[in-house]
Design a protein around this motif. Structure first.
Motif: not given
Length: 373
Positions: A93-98
């Motif tokens: 649900g979180e953005d690893p690319y960020a």
């Protein structure tokens, strides 16, 4: 106790060296996905899955590893505890690319990715960074090609273990058994003799030996077959063995014996050619010339060798056209072969490590054609 195969200082030096090479290449950052490169740099393999794991190397800065929290235990103690690598973990649900973007310099224009990082992640990283990603292979290849003393020791350990297996092959290789049955016995012995994993087992009997990448089949081995046995595995440190010997079940024909004797001479000629400053293509030519002079040049279908370490196949490649000069510490196979479609094939393979004035052969099991069964 550390779970690392080598002391943490070894991996710290590797990370520093990779950063230096990246800087020398003009790269702002290198992103390394799970696979051999990550194992070389951190001592852990990681998992190539839909969830992003990536080590971000920025010259002059601390390394960062982006990792799913569910995989955190695999890297936490090693990375944060022993190597000082900063961990950026994330959950579904979180953005690893960020997190990757946060680890990159804000003005980055040249970012490279390891060749094992899946396109599933390469494309989103490229889209988010807005830069044209390039391969980090030249940088990581340069770091991995020359083995240090600890690596050479592990390769020697693996070489001795696979030699022990080849010495036992006559226990299992005989007429009336299938290739698959023989391969199963060999695979069990690879582990028994000190490997942690079995990477491959090739048993190519009769006409199947004429296929360099034949694995195993249900073909029944027959009296008079020439059989190629190419085997390898990884010892607990992750370093690999790879050695090939050719056997005759019963008595070979005079032609087979003569041609395999030429192959043994060709393999030895290539080993004798190895020394610092000689190019990879010159080593290849040493084997190829012996075979060509005997009228067997067209039967040699592949390069003479490949590098080996945490991968079974890595650089340097001992092949025509590769003008890379050899350096002390490089490790690679010497494995010329001859193949006669529909009839039989043969290959002889050792791993060697380049020394100051030549090379050290890590496989010493007999090279000559051995009759079994």
């Amino acid at each position: 106790m550390s779970a690392l195969p080598f002391p943490a200082s070894v991996y710290a030096a590797r990370l520093a060296r990779a950063g230096e090479l990246a800087s020398a290449a003009g790269l702002d950052a290198v992103i390394v996905g799970p696979g051999p490169d990550l194992r070389y740099l951190l001592g852990v393999e990681g998992d190539t899955i839909e969830r992003l794991t990536a080590l971000v190397l920025v010259p002059g800065a601390d390394a960062v590893i982006v990792v799913p929290r569910m995989e955190l235990a695999k890297v936490r103690d090693i990375a944060a505890g022993e190597l000082g690598v900063r961990i950026a973990d994330w959950v579904d649900g979180e953005d690893p690319y960020a997190l990757v973007l946060q680890a990159l310099p804000s003005a980055a224009t040249r970012v490279a990715v390891s060749d094992a990082l899946p396109a599933l992640h390469v494309i989103p990283i490229g889209e988010r960074t807005g830069v044209r990603l390039e391969l980090a292979t030249p940088v990581l290849r340069e770091a991995r090609m020359v083995k240090d003393t600890a690596e050479a020791t592990e390769l020697a350990r693996a070489g001795a273990a696979i030699d022990a297996v080849h010495r036992r092959v006559p226990e299992w290789l005989r007429a009336g058994r299938t290739e698959r049955e023989v391969a199963a016995d060999i695979a069990a012995a690879i582990v028994e003799e000190g490997h942690e994993t079995v990477e491959f087992v090739i048993v190519g009997s009769g006409p199947n030996g004429a296929d360099p990448h034949h694995e195993v089949s249900d073909r029944v081995i027959q009296d008079g077959d020439v059989v190629v046995v190419d085997i390898g595995g990884a010892v607990p440190s992750g370093y690999n063995s790879d050695s090939t010997r050719t056997y005759a079940v019963g008595s070979p024909t005079d032609e087979q014996a003569e041609r395999i004797a030429v192959l043994v001479r060709a393999q030895q000629a290539a080993v004798d050619a190895v020394r610092p400053g000689v190019t990879a293509s010159e080593v290849d030519a040493a084997a190829r010339t012996v075979l060509s002079d005997a009228g067997l040049g067209d039967a040699f279908l592949h390069r003479t060798g490949h590098g080996i370490g945490v991968s079974v196949h890595e650089e340097p490649y001992i092949a025509p056209g590769n003008d890379l000069p050899l350096h002390e510490g490089m490790a690679f196979s010497i494995e010329p072969g001859i193949y006669f479609p529909g009839e039989w094939g043969a290959r002889i393979e050792d791993i060697v490590v380049v020394t100051a004035d030549g090379c050290r052969r890590l496989n010493v099991a007999p090279h000559e054609l051995r009759s079994v069964g």
